[in-house]
Write an enzyme that holds these catalytic residues in place. Structure first.
Site, PDB file in Angstrom:
ATOM      1  N   HIS A 111       0.715  -1.404   0.234  1.00  0.00           N
ATOM      2  CA  HIS A 111      -0.124   0.024  -0.163  1.00  0.00           C
ATOM      3  C   HIS A 111       0.874   1.186   0.113  1.00  0.00           C
ATOM      4  CE1 HIS A 111       1.221  -0.512   4.112  1.00  0.00           C
ATOM      5  NE2 HIS A 111       0.772   0.827   4.325  1.00  0.00           N
ATOM      6  N   ASP A 113       0.571   5.166   1.732  1.00  0.00           N
ATOM      7  CA  ASP A 113      -0.018   5.623   3.140  1.00  0.00           C
ATOM      8  C   ASP A 113      -1.448   6.474   2.737  1.00  0.00           C
ATOM      9  OD1 ASP A 113       1.195   4.169   4.805  1.00  0.00           O
ATOM     10  OD2 ASP A 113       2.733   5.682   5.181  1.00  0.00           O
ATOM     11  N   HIS A 265       4.630   0.229   0.258  1.00  0.00           N
ATOM     12  CA  HIS A 265       5.456  -0.416   1.123  1.00  0.00           C
ATOM     13  C   HIS A 265       4.845  -1.814   1.725  1.00  0.00           C
ATOM     14  CE1 HIS A 265       3.798   2.563   3.491  1.00  0.00           C
ATOM     15  NE2 HIS A 265       3.495   2.043   4.510  1.00  0.00           N
ATOM     16  N   ARG A 280       5.673   6.737  14.000  1.00  0.00           N
ATOM     17  CA  ARG A 280       5.258   7.355  12.744  1.00  0.00           C
ATOM     18  C   ARG A 280       5.113   8.783  12.562  1.00  0.00           C
ATOM     19  NH1 ARG A 280       1.080   5.490   8.020  1.00  0.00           N
ATOM     20  NH2 ARG A 280      -0.487   7.029   9.143  1.00  0.00           N
TER      21      ARG A 280
END
Length: 289
Positions: A111, A113, A265, A280
């Site tokens: 995917h 983000d 990723h 993150r």
């Protein structure tokens, strides 16, 4: 006694960028991100991300404030990434991705983000804080290189196509439903499906990018279900090509930043039930074109 700031500035002169594969990924060495980087070093890092799409910095010991300052090299760090991950208790800019025996890893899918928003992130950044002894790697694939592998006929066919992206196709649906119908319906109202080009143009490099992913893309506009599924099924296979991938093994105090516009990723979920914890940070982007 020497000036510590002068010492750190001198260390910036040793910055080295070492490509890992021909298409994407580089290790950045010889720099301490806890120091105040000069304009030249910041620009060198920013340009390296455009060239290599994924950058790794190892052996970095940062406070959360220093971590956010690092993210600002690439753009505006979002106070809320507008995703559904837990936020850090004391820092609005940082999300916590944590897995263990009670929280199994669940993002082992290819995917990009938050493509289910009108303005998906420019980039994302992870800072590892706890690791299993083995396992828990992350893989990236260059969707710029993926576009270059398409035949000229397929490139021309896809040039004007658009696709719908929605978080409801992903595991976020079950996650929010588990928190109650009210929160689930609030997310539906706040984040309706969006439409993006199947082939987007990188706003800084001008390169073409395959911009669909099997986690969040539901269908291509204007095609029958059978046609859409056939074409998307082919495009979804592209990140799986080893020639387009780089795989990084996490080490304590490692930071990885990637261009979310041009990569996908995959978080390898081979470490359950062991503990893995990442911070993150999301860098704001703009509408794909």
């Amino acid at each position: 006694m020497s000036n510590p700031l002068q010492a750190k500035s001198a260390a910036q002169a040793t910055l080295r960028i070492k490509p890992v594969t021909p298409f994407l990924g580089a290790e950045v060495e010889g720099i301490d991100l806890s120091c105040q980087l000069d304009a030249q070093a910041r620009e060198q890092i920013r340009l390296a991300l455009l060239e290599h799409e994924v950058l790794v910095f190892r052996g970095q010991n940062l406070t959360l404030d220093q971590y956010v300052v690092f993210g600002q090299i690439f753009g505006e760090v979002q106070a809320s990434a507008k995703s559904f991950f837990d936020k850090h208790d004391s820092h609005p800019f940082v999300e916590v991705l944590e897995n263990d025996a009670q929280r199994p890893p669940s993002i082992n899918v290819w995917h990009s983000d938050i493509t289910w928003q009108k303005e998906p992130p420019l980039g994302s950044c992870n800072y590892v804080r706890a690791l299993p002894e083995v396992g828990g790697d992350t893989m990236w694939a260059s969707m710029t290189a993926a576009y270059d592998r398409l035949s000229p006929s397929m490139q021309a066919y896809l040039a004007d196509k658009q696709a719908v992206h929605t978080w409801e196709k992903s595991g976020f649906t079950e996650y929010l439903q588990s928190k109650g119908r009210e929160q689930y319906h609030a997310a539906q109202a706040k984040y309706p499906p969006v439409v993006h080009p199947v082939i987007r143009t990188h706003p800084e490099t001008g390169k073409k990018i395959v911009y669909v992913n099997e986690t969040f893309t539901s269908h291509i506009v204007g095609l029958s279900r059978e046609e859409s599924e056939a074409i998307l099924g082919y495009l979804y296979q592209l990140p799986r090509l080893p020639e387009l991938q780089v795989r990084f093994r996490w080490e304590k105090d490692s930071i990885v930043v990637w261009d979310n516009r041009s990569t996908q990723h995959y978080a390898v979920a081979d470490y359950f039930p062991h503990h893995r914890k990442l911070f993150r940070m999301t860098i704001g982007g703009d509408a794909p074109f």
